[in-house]
Scaffold this motif. Structure first.
Motif, PDB file in Angstrom:
ATOM      1  N   GLY A  52       0.823  -1.202   0.000  1.00  0.00           N
ATOM      2  CA  GLY A  52       0.000   0.000   0.000  1.00  0.00           C
ATOM      3  C   GLY A  52       0.857   1.253   0.000  1.00  0.00           C
ATOM      4  O   GLY A  52       1.982   1.256   0.513  1.00  0.00           O
ATOM      5  N   ALA A  53       0.302   2.316  -0.568  1.00  0.00           N
ATOM      6  CA  ALA A  53       1.075   3.548  -0.738  1.00  0.00           C
ATOM      7  C   ALA A  53       1.563   4.120   0.591  1.00  0.00           C
ATOM      8  O   ALA A  53       2.583   4.789   0.644  1.00  0.00           O
ATOM      9  CB  ALA A  53       0.226   4.583  -1.468  1.00  0.00           C
ATOM     10  N   TRP A  54       0.840   3.857   1.682  1.00  0.00           N
ATOM     11  CA  TRP A  54       1.214   4.420   2.985  1.00  0.00           C
ATOM     12  C   TRP A  54       2.250   3.559   3.714  1.00  0.00           C
ATOM     13  O   TRP A  54       2.766   3.963   4.756  1.00  0.00           O
ATOM     14  CB  TRP A  54      -0.023   4.516   3.894  1.00  0.00           C
ATOM     15  N   ASP A  55       2.522   2.365   3.206  1.00  0.00           N
ATOM     16  CA  ASP A  55       3.297   1.401   3.994  1.00  0.00           C
ATOM     17  C   ASP A  55       4.739   1.827   4.274  1.00  0.00           C
ATOM     18  O   ASP A  55       5.355   1.367   5.232  1.00  0.00           O
ATOM     19  CB  ASP A  55       3.297   0.027   3.313  1.00  0.00           C
ATOM     20  N   GLY A  56       5.269   2.701   3.426  1.00  0.00           N
ATOM     21  CA  GLY A  56       6.629   3.184   3.677  1.00  0.00           C
ATOM     22  C   GLY A  56       6.764   3.849   5.029  1.00  0.00           C
ATOM     23  O   GLY A  56       7.836   3.841   5.642  1.00  0.00           O
ATOM     24  N   LEU A  57       5.657   4.411   5.516  1.00  0.00           N
ATOM     25  CA  LEU A  57       5.696   5.099   6.817  1.00  0.00           C
ATOM     26  C   LEU A  57       5.923   4.120   7.963  1.00  0.00           C
ATOM     27  O   LEU A  57       6.420   4.494   9.022  1.00  0.00           O
ATOM     28  CB  LEU A  57       4.375   5.842   7.055  1.00  0.00           C
ATOM     29  N   VAL A  58       5.531   2.884   7.766  1.00  0.00           N
ATOM     30  CA  VAL A  58       5.682   1.888   8.825  1.00  0.00           C
ATOM     31  C   VAL A  58       6.933   1.037   8.603  1.00  0.00           C
ATOM     32  O   VAL A  58       7.651   0.716   9.546  1.00  0.00           O
ATOM     33  CB  VAL A  58       4.434   0.974   8.884  1.00  0.00           C
ATOM     34  N   LEU A  59       7.198   0.717   7.332  1.00  0.00           N
ATOM     35  CA  LEU A  59       8.308  -0.207   7.059  1.00  0.00           C
ATOM     36  C   LEU A  59       9.670   0.475   7.069  1.00  0.00           C
ATOM     37  O   LEU A  59      10.624  -0.046   7.639  1.00  0.00           O
ATOM     38  CB  LEU A  59       8.089  -0.898   5.711  1.00  0.00           C
ATOM     39  N   THR A  60       9.777   1.645   6.436  1.00  0.00           N
ATOM     40  CA  THR A  60      11.126   2.204   6.289  1.00  0.00           C
ATOM     41  C   THR A  60      11.757   2.664   7.599  1.00  0.00           C
ATOM     42  O   THR A  60      12.991   2.629   7.705  1.00  0.00           O
ATOM     43  CB  THR A  60      11.174   3.341   5.251  1.00  0.00           C
ATOM     44  N   ALA A  75      10.178   9.289   4.314  1.00  0.00           N
ATOM     45  CA  ALA A  75       9.056   8.607   3.655  1.00  0.00           C
ATOM     46  C   ALA A  75       7.847   9.543   3.572  1.00  0.00           C
ATOM     47  O   ALA A  75       7.166   9.618   2.539  1.00  0.00           O
ATOM     48  CB  ALA A  75       8.694   7.340   4.441  1.00  0.00           C
ATOM     49  N   ALA A  76       7.594  10.296   4.651  1.00  0.00           N
ATOM     50  CA  ALA A  76       6.447  11.220   4.657  1.00  0.00           C
ATOM     51  C   ALA A  76       6.663  12.359   3.671  1.00  0.00           C
ATOM     52  O   ALA A  76       5.723  12.793   2.989  1.00  0.00           O
ATOM     53  CB  ALA A  76       6.229  11.763   6.071  1.00  0.00           C
ATOM     54  N   VAL A 173       3.157  12.003   9.218  1.00  0.00           N
ATOM     55  CA  VAL A 173       2.321  11.478   8.133  1.00  0.00           C
ATOM     56  C   VAL A 173       2.241  12.540   7.039  1.00  0.00           C
ATOM     57  O   VAL A 173       2.514  13.721   7.292  1.00  0.00           O
ATOM     58  CB  VAL A 173       0.902  11.148   8.646  1.00  0.00           C
ATOM     59  N   PRO A 174       1.852  12.132   5.817  1.00  0.00           N
ATOM     60  CA  PRO A 174       1.670  13.153   4.789  1.00  0.00           C
ATOM     61  C   PRO A 174       0.633  14.170   5.253  1.00  0.00           C
ATOM     62  O   PRO A 174      -0.419  13.789   5.749  1.00  0.00           O
ATOM     63  CB  PRO A 174       1.168  12.369   3.570  1.00  0.00           C
ATOM     64  N   TYR A 407      -2.059  19.378  11.143  1.00  0.00           N
ATOM     65  CA  TYR A 407      -2.265  18.396  10.073  1.00  0.00           C
ATOM     66  C   TYR A 407      -3.232  18.952   9.048  1.00  0.00           C
ATOM     67  O   TYR A 407      -4.250  19.563   9.409  1.00  0.00           O
ATOM     68  CB  TYR A 407      -2.836  17.111  10.704  1.00  0.00           C
ATOM     69  N   HIS A 408      -2.886  18.780   7.786  1.00  0.00           N
ATOM     70  CA  HIS A 408      -3.830  19.058   6.702  1.00  0.00           C
ATOM     71  C   HIS A 408      -4.253  17.717   6.122  1.00  0.00           C
ATOM     72  O   HIS A 408      -3.404  16.903   5.750  1.00  0.00           O
ATOM     73  CB  HIS A 408      -3.182  19.943   5.630  1.00  0.00           C
ATOM     74  N   SER A 409      -5.525  17.528   6.025  1.00  0.00           N
ATOM     75  CA  SER A 409      -6.051  16.191   5.723  1.00  0.00           C
ATOM     76  C   SER A 409      -5.580  15.646   4.371  1.00  0.00           C
ATOM     77  O   SER A 409      -5.618  16.335   3.354  1.00  0.00           O
ATOM     78  CB  SER A 409      -7.579  16.252   5.754  1.00  0.00           C
ATOM     79  N   VAL A 410      -5.128  14.407   4.388  1.00  0.00           N
ATOM     80  CA  VAL A 410      -4.785  13.675   3.164  1.00  0.00           C
ATOM     81  C   VAL A 410      -5.603  12.391   3.195  1.00  0.00           C
ATOM     82  O   VAL A 410      -5.382  11.534   4.059  1.00  0.00           O
ATOM     83  CB  VAL A 410      -3.273  13.338   3.113  1.00  0.00           C
ATOM     84  N   ARG A 411      -6.522  12.248   2.284  1.00  0.00           N
ATOM     85  CA  ARG A 411      -7.398  11.069   2.342  1.00  0.00           C
ATOM     86  C   ARG A 411      -6.804   9.888   1.592  1.00  0.00           C
ATOM     87  O   ARG A 411      -6.915   8.753   2.016  1.00  0.00           O
ATOM     88  CB  ARG A 411      -8.774  11.417   1.795  1.00  0.00           C
TER      89      ARG A 411
END
Lengths: 516, 161
Positions: A52-60, A75-76, A173-174, A407-411
């Motif tokens: 998933g596109a967000w997974d770099g935030l957890v894996l890297t 990553a963010a 987070v983004p 935070y500015h929302s990124v859906r």
């Protein structure tokens, strides 16, 4: 002492696990050639594909047990770019504070616990200040050791407070940060920064940061050393005395190319200013032959001619990078599982010294202009980097407005290419990412140690610390402490290897165990 | 009671994945109140703050040379012999445990290591998770008995009883 004729010796760099090795060839007591080997294939880039596109935030962040915040931030930033989102000022400051806390703990743990430890080497036992080195840096007995662990543990609490989780914080987070600090959290951070600053000034510098910041040349530095006993007897003062005694200013020169991606974005309306007038507190730049230029990430490439990967001609930009491991028993050329990153086709040293130079710090510009890079000036930059960071940390902690957005929302992450560039504690760190249909199509990471510890490139040019070793005198091939200083000055880090708990008594008697 | 189970290691390396794999087992069902489950990864000395403000810490890690055959073993860190310390990038559990008494304010928690010798396969990880739960249960029971004995003593000492 071993016979000092032409031969090679192997130096394991990570003292426990040996996932990074150095082979040096020396002749008549001088290093004539060197090979830096990453001996472990990691392949994070291939693990990321299809996730998933967000997974770099957890894996890297798991790439490195020490620089997890830097990988999370990078990553963010890559995702920020793909989303095209601007960050609230609060988010910029919280991200900056976490990164700065990580740098400071890393700089001082490396400096005091690792680099200074080498001054206890038996090779120096006859020096007049050897006893002082032992009193300062002996494991758990040295007066600097315990306090450094205790205080660096304290400064890192800032990441836990701001991130709301420790370890493996995932708050960046983004669009900003997901953890919103309360007023009390911010007060706690300011308290820690003040406490740490007072200790750093007394123990490490021996003077107020404001006094240290007045030093702009080697002449100023020597005057500062002679100005007060507190300066000479601080850890920094001891380092300067010892470094000159064992001539660390004469070894570890290298190519003389420096790269920093820059870091610590200045939020709008902040009282913090950079030395160079740049939009980042520590400015990006590339320096070659003394000439500085702006960084253009398109000039980054990775070579594999001497790396255990499937060959391709020349170098490839990370957004086109191929990470396909290749090992053959008949292979005679390839020797490392690290690729060879190059900037504008050249090897480049990265880390605190590169940051000081690209940020136009007058003391380091003067030292390098007079004598060139060396182990001494490289480690000096690391020990005093907190003096560049702590005042800005205090200001930013005070400028955070708990009532304003974090935070500015990124859906969702749209299709696109992005990259995140920053400087981790050891230097330039980059993540290059492509997202298609909410999945990672491609991910490439270049770490600081990939830059510094790279093998030879397509043109056969050595990596930075391979080159820095050339000409290093080796008094005793059985105890190549000089080579250790050179590599340690880069803060070698090929981490996250196997950290198995081993029984030192294996095979000698019964292990200690409890029944429950 | 307040306790932490800290699973350490690198889930991306088979030889060092025991801790994170046991973490996955333990995370699959609730733990008693007051027990925190933490994936410690390869954070080394950065785990020091997690040894503060609790009564029991159980580390789960891959081990080597602690039992003759593959399996799970509970190790008392106090009985570990010292080895060469590494404050750098190779710093592991041994360095962390040796450092803690020097830099943390007392009282330190009771510390145990649940180790997996050999391959961290499904049965070994399941057993290690079970051992962690048993340790927590035994310490909780012991504490409950101690507390009720203390209450009984207080009651017995009251005038008229």
């Amino acid at each position: 002492m071993a016979e000092n004729t032409r031969k090679t010796i192997s130096v394991p760099l990570n003292r426990v696990e040996g996932d990074l090795e150095l082979t040096i060839e020396h002749e008549d007591g001088v290093v004539t050639n060197a090979w830096s080997r990453g001996v472990m294939y990691r392949g994070f880039e291939n693990m990321m594909k299809g996730r998933g596109a967000w997974d770099g935030l957890v894996l890297t962040p798991r790439v490195c047990g020490i620089c997890g915040t830097a990988h999370l931030l990078t990553a963010a930033k890559a995702l920020d770019m793909i989303c095209g989102i601007a960050l609230p000022a609060n988010a910029i400051m919280v991200r900056n504070l976490a990164m700065m806390a990580e740098h400071i703990q890393s700089d001082l743990r490396h400096g005091i616990l690792m680099f200074m430890q080498d001054f206890l080497n038996p090779a120096y036992a006859n020096l007049p200040i050897y006893g002082e080195a032992v009193r300062r840096y002996e494991t758990f007995r040295g007066r600097s050791v315990v306090e450094t662990i205790r205080m660096t543990k304290k400064i890192l609490e800032i990441v836990a407070i701001l991130g709301g989780q420790w370890p493996n914080s995932s708050f960046i987070v983004p669009g900003g940060v997901a953890s919103v600090p309360t007023y009390n959290d911010i007060v706690s951070c300011i308290y820690i920064i003040n406490l740490f600053t007072a200790w750093y000034e007394e123990q490490i510098l021996g003077c107020p940061i404001e006094r240290w910041q007045q030093i702009e040349s080697e002449q100023d530095l020597m005057a500062w050393m002679n100005e007060d006993d507190a300066h000479r007897s601080s850890d920094l003062g001891f380092f300067i005395r010892m470094a000159h005694l064992v001539r660390l200013d004469r070894i570890g020169r290298g190519h003389g190319n420096f790269l920093s991606f820059g870091q610590l974005e200045l939020p709008p309306d902040s009282a913090v200013r950079s030395r160079s007038g740049d939009a980042l507190l520590l400015a990006p730049g590339f320096i070659s032959d003394g000439n500085a230029s702006a960084v253009n990430q398109e000039l980054v490439s990775e070579h594999v001619a001497y790396s255990h990967f499937i060959d391709y001609p020349g170098g490839l930009h990370p957004s086109e990078g191929i990470t396909q491991p290749y090992v053959s028993p008949y292979e005679a050329v390839k020797y490392s599982f690290c690729k060879a990153p190059r900037y504008a086709g050249q090897p480049a040293e990265t880390g605190p010294l590169a940051q000081m130079l690209t940020s136009r710090h007058p003391l380091f510009l003067d030292l390098v202009e007079r004598y060139g890079p060396s182990v001494y000036v490289r480690e000096l930059a690391r020990l005093v980097r907190p003096a560049e960071l702590l005042p800005a940390m205090k200001t930013w902690a005070g400028e955070i407005d708990p009532e304003a957005p974090f935070y500015h929302s990124v859906r969702e992450i749209p299709d696109g290419l992005g990259y995140g560039l920053t400087d981790a504690s050891r230097g330039a760190l980059g993540h290059w990412l492509e997202v298609k249909k909410q999945q990672i199509e491609r991910y490439q990471i270049i770490t600081p140690t990939a830059w510094n510890g790279s093998p030879r490139d397509h043109g056969g040019i050595r990596g930075p610390w391979e080159e820095a070793l050339i000409g290093t005198p080796i008094a005793d091939p059985d105890n190549p402490v000089e080579a250790g200083h050179v590599i340690r000055s880069f803060d070698a880090c090929q981490v996250c290897a196997v950290h198995l708990l081993k029984n030192p008594r294996r095979g000698n008697g019964r292990p200690a165990c409890l029944r429950v | 009671m307040s306790a932490r189970i800290i699973c350490i290691g690198n889930r991306f390396l088979a030889a060092d994945a025991a801790g994170p794999l046991v973490y996955d087992h333990l995370a699959g069902s609730p733990l008693p109140v007051g027990v925190e489950l933490i994936e410690g990864g390869t954070a080394g000395l950065r785990l020091l703050p997690l040894l503060e403000n609790c009564e029991l810490v159980i580390f789960v890690d891959a081990v080597s040379g602690f039992r003759p055959d593959p399996g799970v073993i509970v190790i008392d860190p106090a009985a570990l012999e010292p080895e060469a310390l590494d404050f750098g990038h190779g710093a592991g559990l041994a360095t962390l445990l040796a450092t803690a008494p020097h830099v943390l304010d007392p009282p330190l928690p009771e510390i145990l290591i649940v180790g997996i010798e050999g391959q961290a396969d499904e049965p070994a990880c399941r057993q290690a998770a079970r051992v962690c739960r048993e340790i927590i249960a035994s310490r909780s029971n012991r504490q409950s008995r101690r507390q009720s004995a203390s209450v009984q003593e207080t009651v017995d000492e009251r005038p008229g009883y």
